[in-house]
Design a protein around this motif. Structure first.
Motif, PDB file in Angstrom:
ATOM      1  N   GLY A   1       0.790  -1.222   0.000  1.00  0.00           N
ATOM      2  CA  GLY A   1       0.000   0.000   0.000  1.00  0.00           C
ATOM      3  C   GLY A   1       0.822   1.272   0.000  1.00  0.00           C
ATOM      4  O   GLY A   1       0.305   2.347  -0.329  1.00  0.00           O
ATOM      5  N   ASP A   2       2.105   1.189   0.380  1.00  0.00           N
ATOM      6  CA  ASP A   2       2.959   2.380   0.390  1.00  0.00           C
ATOM      7  C   ASP A   2       3.213   2.921  -1.009  1.00  0.00           C
ATOM      8  O   ASP A   2       3.642   4.066  -1.162  1.00  0.00           O
ATOM      9  CB  ASP A   2       4.306   2.069   1.056  1.00  0.00           C
ATOM     10  N   ALA A   3       3.000   2.102  -2.028  1.00  0.00           N
ATOM     11  CA  ALA A   3       3.274   2.537  -3.399  1.00  0.00           C
ATOM     12  C   ALA A   3       2.036   2.501  -4.284  1.00  0.00           C
ATOM     13  O   ALA A   3       2.145   2.498  -5.500  1.00  0.00           O
ATOM     14  CB  ALA A   3       4.378   1.668  -4.011  1.00  0.00           C
ATOM     15  N   TRP A   4       0.851   2.474  -3.655  1.00  0.00           N
ATOM     16  CA  TRP A   4      -0.402   2.485  -4.414  1.00  0.00           C
ATOM     17  C   TRP A   4      -1.205   3.737  -4.099  1.00  0.00           C
ATOM     18  O   TRP A   4      -1.067   4.317  -3.017  1.00  0.00           O
ATOM     19  CB  TRP A   4      -1.250   1.246  -4.091  1.00  0.00           C
TER      20      TRP A   4
ATOM     21  N   TRP B   1     -10.876   3.319  -8.479  1.00  0.00           N
ATOM     22  CA  TRP B   1      -9.702   2.940  -9.246  1.00  0.00           C
ATOM     23  C   TRP B   1      -8.482   2.901  -8.332  1.00  0.00           C
ATOM     24  O   TRP B   1      -8.144   3.877  -7.671  1.00  0.00           O
ATOM     25  CB  TRP B   1      -9.495   3.953 -10.375  1.00  0.00           C
ATOM     26  N   PHE B   2      -7.810   1.748  -8.265  1.00  0.00           N
ATOM     27  CA  PHE B   2      -6.613   1.564  -7.451  1.00  0.00           C
ATOM     28  C   PHE B   2      -5.451   1.212  -8.376  1.00  0.00           C
ATOM     29  O   PHE B   2      -5.603   0.378  -9.272  1.00  0.00           O
ATOM     30  CB  PHE B   2      -6.830   0.442  -6.435  1.00  0.00           C
ATOM     31  N   TYR B   3      -4.286   1.810  -8.141  1.00  0.00           N
ATOM     32  CA  TYR B   3      -3.186   1.614  -9.081  1.00  0.00           C
ATOM     33  C   TYR B   3      -1.818   1.789  -8.416  1.00  0.00           C
ATOM     34  O   TYR B   3      -1.663   2.551  -7.467  1.00  0.00           O
ATOM     35  CB  TYR B   3      -3.306   2.608 -10.237  1.00  0.00           C
ATOM     36  N   PHE B   4      -0.850   1.017  -8.938  1.00  0.00           N
ATOM     37  CA  PHE B   4       0.540   1.220  -8.536  1.00  0.00           C
ATOM     38  C   PHE B   4       0.956   2.598  -9.005  1.00  0.00           C
ATOM     39  O   PHE B   4       0.819   2.936 -10.176  1.00  0.00           O
ATOM     40  CB  PHE B   4       1.436   0.154  -9.160  1.00  0.00           C
ATOM     41  N   ASP B   5       1.481   3.399  -8.073  1.00  0.00           N
ATOM     42  CA  ASP B   5       1.771   4.806  -8.328  1.00  0.00           C
ATOM     43  C   ASP B   5       3.281   5.007  -8.454  1.00  0.00           C
ATOM     44  O   ASP B   5       4.018   4.907  -7.467  1.00  0.00           O
ATOM     45  CB  ASP B   5       1.213   5.644  -7.177  1.00  0.00           C
ATOM     46  N   GLU B   6       3.735   5.277  -9.672  1.00  0.00           N
ATOM     47  CA  GLU B   6       5.172   5.459  -9.916  1.00  0.00           C
ATOM     48  C   GLU B   6       5.754   6.583  -9.052  1.00  0.00           C
ATOM     49  O   GLU B   6       6.869   6.469  -8.538  1.00  0.00           O
ATOM     50  CB  GLU B   6       5.400   5.786 -11.395  1.00  0.00           C
ATOM     51  N   ILE B   7       5.010   7.667  -8.891  1.00  0.00           N
ATOM     52  CA  ILE B   7       5.521   8.816  -8.120  1.00  0.00           C
ATOM     53  C   ILE B   7       5.690   8.447  -6.649  1.00  0.00           C
ATOM     54  O   ILE B   7       6.709   8.780  -6.022  1.00  0.00           O
ATOM     55  CB  ILE B   7       4.573  10.022  -8.282  1.00  0.00           C
ATOM     56  N   LYS B   8       4.702   7.743  -6.069  1.00  0.00           N
ATOM     57  CA  LYS B   8       4.826   7.326  -4.680  1.00  0.00           C
ATOM     58  C   LYS B   8       5.989   6.349  -4.502  1.00  0.00           C
ATOM     59  O   LYS B   8       6.712   6.410  -3.508  1.00  0.00           O
ATOM     60  CB  LYS B   8       3.519   6.680  -4.199  1.00  0.00           C
ATOM     61  N   PHE B   9       6.146   5.449  -5.480  1.00  0.00           N
ATOM     62  CA  PHE B   9       7.245   4.486  -5.392  1.00  0.00           C
ATOM     63  C   PHE B   9       8.595   5.190  -5.399  1.00  0.00           C
ATOM     64  O   PHE B   9       9.477   4.878  -4.591  1.00  0.00           O
ATOM     65  CB  PHE B   9       7.161   3.488  -6.544  1.00  0.00           C
ATOM     66  N   GLU B  10       8.771   6.147  -6.312  1.00  0.00           N
ATOM     67  CA  GLU B  10      10.030   6.886  -6.373  1.00  0.00           C
ATOM     68  C   GLU B  10      10.279   7.648  -5.077  1.00  0.00           C
ATOM     69  O   GLU B  10      11.420   7.797  -4.638  1.00  0.00           O
ATOM     70  CB  GLU B  10      10.002   7.857  -7.554  1.00  0.00           C
ATOM     71  N   GLY B  11       9.217   8.113  -4.439  1.00  0.00           N
ATOM     72  CA  GLY B  11       9.360   8.849  -3.192  1.00  0.00           C
ATOM     73  C   GLY B  11       9.779   7.992  -2.007  1.00  0.00           C
ATOM     74  O   GLY B  11      10.177   8.525  -0.972  1.00  0.00           O
ATOM     75  N   LEU B  12       9.689   6.669  -2.148  1.00  0.00           N
ATOM     76  CA  LEU B  12      10.114   5.787  -1.068  1.00  0.00           C
ATOM     77  C   LEU B  12      11.637   5.709  -0.940  1.00  0.00           C
ATOM     78  O   LEU B  12      12.156   5.351   0.110  1.00  0.00           O
ATOM     79  CB  LEU B  12       9.555   4.371  -1.280  1.00  0.00           C
ATOM     80  N   TRP B  13      12.355   6.004  -2.017  1.00  0.00           N
ATOM     81  CA  TRP B  13      13.820   5.966  -2.033  1.00  0.00           C
ATOM     82  C   TRP B  13      14.339   4.605  -1.574  1.00  0.00           C
ATOM     83  O   TRP B  13      15.199   4.494  -0.701  1.00  0.00           O
ATOM     84  CB  TRP B  13      14.408   7.058  -1.138  1.00  0.00           C
ATOM     85  N   VAL B  14      13.796   3.549  -2.172  1.00  0.00           N
ATOM     86  CA  VAL B  14      14.246   2.200  -1.848  1.00  0.00           C
ATOM     87  C   VAL B  14      14.983   1.616  -3.039  1.00  0.00           C
ATOM     88  O   VAL B  14      14.660   1.904  -4.189  1.00  0.00           O
ATOM     89  CB  VAL B  14      13.055   1.292  -1.459  1.00  0.00           C
ATOM     90  N   GLU B  15      15.982   0.802  -2.755  1.00  0.00           N
ATOM     91  CA  GLU B  15      16.761   0.172  -3.812  1.00  0.00           C
ATOM     92  C   GLU B  15      16.195  -1.220  -4.094  1.00  0.00           C
ATOM     93  O   GLU B  15      16.752  -2.233  -3.694  1.00  0.00           O
ATOM     94  CB  GLU B  15      18.230   0.100  -3.410  1.00  0.00           C
TER      95      GLU B  15
END
Length: 233
Positions: free
Chosen positions: A98-101, A137-151
């Motif tokens: 959920g952190d990236a959706w 509508w639920f979706y994987f969010d590229e912007i939220k994912f990039e904001g996590l700063w995970v490798e």
């Protein structure tokens, strides 16, 4: 005996979340719809039995409430739920799916304006239903994912083949409007692929909270009386 009583009381506390559930979908994707009697609104659970990961899905919903609630991602669910798997762990910190959706609401017009060419028309995907306001509508969010700063690869935050997200007591995927029935799931990792569509089957009735409460209180009284009898003997 004490641990058993604590377990019964836990069951009592959890009954506020029980409600009627619709199981929608096909053998490929199953989606559960639950009404949350405690917080209002509802939530979705999703089981991916297809051979493809799911990165987006939409579910038709009835009329919005007075505040016009849109769907949202419940960031606190992992901390309240049990057995919620982490999508990625790093330096002792867990990141959940959920952190990236993210979530949005689209009526038929706005859906077709945004998704007609990429995903398909509203009518072809969700069909015709009476009293439907639109799609949660639920979706994987590229912007939220990039904001996590995970490798890590972003596909760790997809709903992979074999994954089950949420259970009958909660889920990341929340909404404040009415339960409805039809849905469509997609994989948009490399172009848009329709994973599966579905409609509601017959509703599965889950006992109402009041029935559970009466049962639990009756059981506690019975245990108390039984315990008293054993002490006298």
């Amino acid at each position: 005996m004490l641990s058993f009583k604590k377990g019964v009381m836990s069951l009592l506390l959890l009954t506020v979340f029980t409600a009627q559930a619709n199981i929608v979908g096909t053998e490929q994707v199953l989606l559960g719809e639950y009404a949350d009697n405690f917080w209002g609104g509802g939530y979705y659970t999703i089981e991916n039995n297809s051979s493809s990961a799911i990165t987006e899905f939409g579910v038709t919903t009835g009329q919005l409430n007075a505040l016009g609630s849109s769907p949202w991602i419940d960031d606190f669910y992992p901390y309240n739920g049990e057995n919620v798997p982490a999508a990625y762990s790093d330096d002792g910190w867990d990141y959940y799916l959920g952190d990236a959706w993210s979530a949005s609401f689209f009526d038929e017009t706005s859906w077709n304006n945004n998704f007609l060419e990429s995903h398909g028309s509203y009518a072809s995907l969700y069909g015709e239903e009476e009293g439907i306001a639109g799609v949660n509508w639920f979706y994987f969010d590229e912007i939220k994912f990039e904001g996590l700063w995970v490798e890590t690869n972003k596909n760790n935050f997809y709903i992979d083949s074999g994954d089950i997200v949420g259970n009958e007591l909660g889920s990341f995927f929340r909404f404040g409007s009415e339960l409805a029935s039809n849905f469509a799931a997609f994989n948009s990792a490399k172009g848009v692929t329709l994973v599966g569509t579905g409609s509601a089957n017959q509703p599965t009735t889950v006992p109402e909270p009041s029935v559970f409460v009466l049962f639990v209180f009756g059981l506690l009284l019975l245990l108390r009386k039984s315990n008293g009898l054993f002490k006298h003997n």
